[in-house]
Write a protein that holds these residues in place. Structure first.
Motif, mmCIF file in Angstrom:
data_model
loop_
_atom_site.group_PDB
_atom_site.id
_atom_site.type_symbol
_atom_site.label_atom_id
_atom_site.label_comp_id
_atom_site.label_asym_id
_atom_site.label_seq_id
_atom_site.Cartn_x
_atom_site.Cartn_y
_atom_site.Cartn_z
ATOM 1 N N GLU A 42 0.851 -1.181 0.000
ATOM 2 C CA GLU A 42 0.000 0.000 0.000
ATOM 3 C C GLU A 42 0.890 1.235 0.000
ATOM 4 O O GLU A 42 1.841 1.326 0.768
ATOM 5 N N PRO B 133 1.791 5.258 0.478
ATOM 6 C CA PRO B 133 1.351 6.406 1.271
ATOM 7 C C PRO B 133 0.653 7.404 0.356
ATOM 8 O O PRO B 133 1.041 7.573 -0.801
ATOM 9 N N THR B 134 -0.377 8.068 0.867
ATOM 10 C CA THR B 134 -1.128 9.011 0.038
ATOM 11 C C THR B 134 -0.606 10.432 0.134
ATOM 12 O O THR B 134 -0.898 11.258 -0.715
ATOM 13 N N ASP B 135 0.191 10.720 1.157
ATOM 14 C CA ASP B 135 0.605 12.099 1.392
ATOM 15 C C ASP B 135 2.115 12.291 1.482
ATOM 16 O O ASP B 135 2.583 13.329 1.935
ATOM 17 N N GLN C 90 7.864 7.673 -0.823
ATOM 18 C CA GLN C 90 8.650 6.645 -0.145
ATOM 19 C C GLN C 90 9.973 6.532 -0.888
ATOM 20 O O GLN C 90 10.026 6.032 -2.003
ATOM 21 N N CYS D 159 2.934 6.606 -7.777
ATOM 22 C CA CYS D 159 2.454 7.040 -6.461
ATOM 23 C C CYS D 159 1.202 7.910 -6.601
ATOM 24 O O CYS D 159 0.975 8.521 -7.651
#
Length: 68
Positions: free
Chosen positions: A21, A23-25, A28, A58
């Motif tokens: 999964e 990260p949305t904000d 990475q 992303c």
């Protein structure tokens, strides 16, 4: 546009794949392959490991907002 939150990341060293999964904000920048323990970093010009080694870019890139 629907944002895809899971991406299959493929290690360029050993070929191991795993769905992760994203990260949305945040970007990475590092990812450690659970098989060969290689630490992946984004390729030049990419903002994160998912843009370089994932099956999906992303979330910020998918939204055309640029990344971090």
């Amino acid at each position: 546009m629907k944002v895809i939150l899971k991406s299959k990341i493929t290690c360029p060293n050993c070929g191991h794949q795993k769905v992760e999964e994203m990260p949305t904000d945040a970007c990475q920048f590092f990812y450690k392959c659970e098989n060969c323990k290689t630490v992946l970093k984004p390729k030049q010009g990419d903002c994160c490991v998912f843009c370089s080694y994932g099956s999906e870019k992303c979330p910020p890139i998918q939204r055309d907002k640029g990344c971090c």
